[in-house]
Design an enzyme around this catalytic site. Structure first.
Site, PDB file in Angstrom:
ATOM      1  N   HIS A 195      52.211 -27.913   0.884  1.00 23.65           N
ATOM      2  CA  HIS A 195      53.519 -28.545   0.714  1.00 23.65           C
ATOM      3  C   HIS A 195      54.234 -28.580   2.058  1.00 23.65           C
ATOM      4  CE1 HIS A 195      53.757 -28.744  -3.658  1.00 23.65           C
ATOM      5  NE2 HIS A 195      53.176 -27.549  -3.697  1.00 23.65           N
ATOM      6  N   GLU A 211      60.498 -27.665  -2.242  1.00 22.24           N
ATOM      7  CA  GLU A 211      59.042 -27.768  -2.209  1.00 22.24           C
ATOM      8  C   GLU A 211      58.649 -29.248  -2.115  1.00 22.24           C
ATOM      9  OE1 GLU A 211      56.543 -25.190  -4.899  1.00 22.24           O
ATOM     10  OE2 GLU A 211      56.091 -27.176  -5.718  1.00 22.24           O
ATOM     11  N   CYS A 240      48.139 -26.703  -9.935  1.00 21.52           N
ATOM     12  CA  CYS A 240      48.465 -25.666  -8.948  1.00 21.52           C
ATOM     13  C   CYS A 240      47.504 -24.481  -9.038  1.00 21.52           C
ATOM     14  CB  CYS A 240      49.903 -25.182  -9.130  1.00 21.52           C
ATOM     15  SG  CYS A 240      51.093 -26.461  -8.766  1.00 21.52           S
ATOM     16  N   ASP A 258      54.854 -20.691   8.459  1.00 19.51           N
ATOM     17  CA  ASP A 258      54.440 -22.050   8.843  1.00 19.51           C
ATOM     18  C   ASP A 258      52.930 -22.108   9.094  1.00 19.51           C
ATOM     19  OD1 ASP A 258      54.887 -24.772   9.472  1.00 19.51           O
ATOM     20  OD2 ASP A 258      54.860 -24.304  11.613  1.00 19.51           O
ATOM     21  N   HIS A 259      52.275 -23.077   8.453  1.00 16.85           N
ATOM     22  CA  HIS A 259      50.825 -23.269   8.549  1.00 16.85           C
ATOM     23  C   HIS A 259      50.041 -22.045   8.082  1.00 16.85           C
ATOM     24  CE1 HIS A 259      52.090 -26.860  10.621  1.00 16.85           C
ATOM     25  NE2 HIS A 259      50.856 -27.316  10.518  1.00 16.85           N
ATOM     26  N   HIS A 313      49.527 -22.962  -0.959  1.00 21.89           N
ATOM     27  CA  HIS A 313      49.639 -21.911  -1.965  1.00 21.89           C
ATOM     28  C   HIS A 313      48.727 -22.205  -3.148  1.00 21.89           C
ATOM     29  CE1 HIS A 313      53.297 -23.825  -4.276  1.00 21.89           C
ATOM     30  NE2 HIS A 313      52.254 -24.599  -4.280  1.00 21.89           N
ATOM     31  N   HIS A 332      46.653 -25.799  -2.268  1.00 24.00           N
ATOM     32  CA  HIS A 332      47.124 -27.113  -1.832  1.00 24.00           C
ATOM     33  C   HIS A 332      48.379 -26.891  -1.001  1.00 24.00           C
ATOM     34  CE1 HIS A 332      49.340 -26.210  -5.517  1.00 24.00           C
ATOM     35  NE2 HIS A 332      50.340 -26.843  -4.937  1.00 24.00           N
TER      36      HIS A 332
HETATM   37 NI    NI Z   1      52.305 -26.480  -5.218  1.00 27.57          NI
END
Ligand code: NI
Length: 156
Positions: free
Chosen positions: A56, A139, A48, A94-95, A29, A54
């Site tokens: 998570h 997260e 961020c 996912d991914h 995100h 990046h």
């Molecule tokens: Ni983040």
């Protein structure tokens, strides 16, 4: 009947119980508000705001509340819940790069809070037994958001 003995109840008292299923997914995100200046974006969102995003490893806990069925002892069919989470969350998120690949997050900053809310909205209408009680999204091990009916009713 012996004196002082109560008759056995004919029906068990209704006790509501919660049951929780957990899954993990990975996603990227980026926090960026196009109405903010570049400087404000950097200031508010810090690291961020890195334009390349990046990742998570998220942990999602979905909690259902209800009364265990007298015949099965279960609040709901847990296989059905697993399939629902797989279909609505894993396949969608996912991914993925959450900003660009998840339609439900379009125009939102994909924070833990916003993702939990989107997941609530995806799951809630599809729970057929029991009631959605809480969506908890981690997260990181030390950071999570809770979406609950109570929290959703809170007004400032
Ligand atoms: Ni983040």
């Amino acid at each position: 009947m012996e004196a002082g003995r109560r008759p056995a109840p004919t029906t068990a008292p209704k006790i509501m119980v919660t049951i929780t299923r957990k899954i993990e997914f990975s996603a990227s995100h980026l926090y960026h508000n196009p109405t903010f200046s570049a400087e404000k974006n950097r200031r508010v969102f810090g690291k961020c705001n890195n334009p390349h995003g990046h990742g998570h490893n998220y942990t999602l806990e979905v909690t259902i509340v209800g009364e265990p069925d007298a015949k099965t002892g279960m609040v709901l069919d847990l296989v059905e819940l697993k399939e629902l989470m797989e279909r609505e969350v894993m396949q969608r998120m996912d991914h993925r790069f959450l900003n660009y690949e998840v339609a439900e997050l379009k125009g939102m900053i994909p924070t833990c809070e916003n993702i939990a809310t989107v997941i609530w909205n995806l799951l809630e209408p599809k729970i057929r037994q029991g009631k959605l009680h809480r969506v908890r999204l981690y997260e990181a091990p030390d950071l999570f958001a809770d979406c609950t009916d109570d929290a959703r009713r809170e007004k400032n």
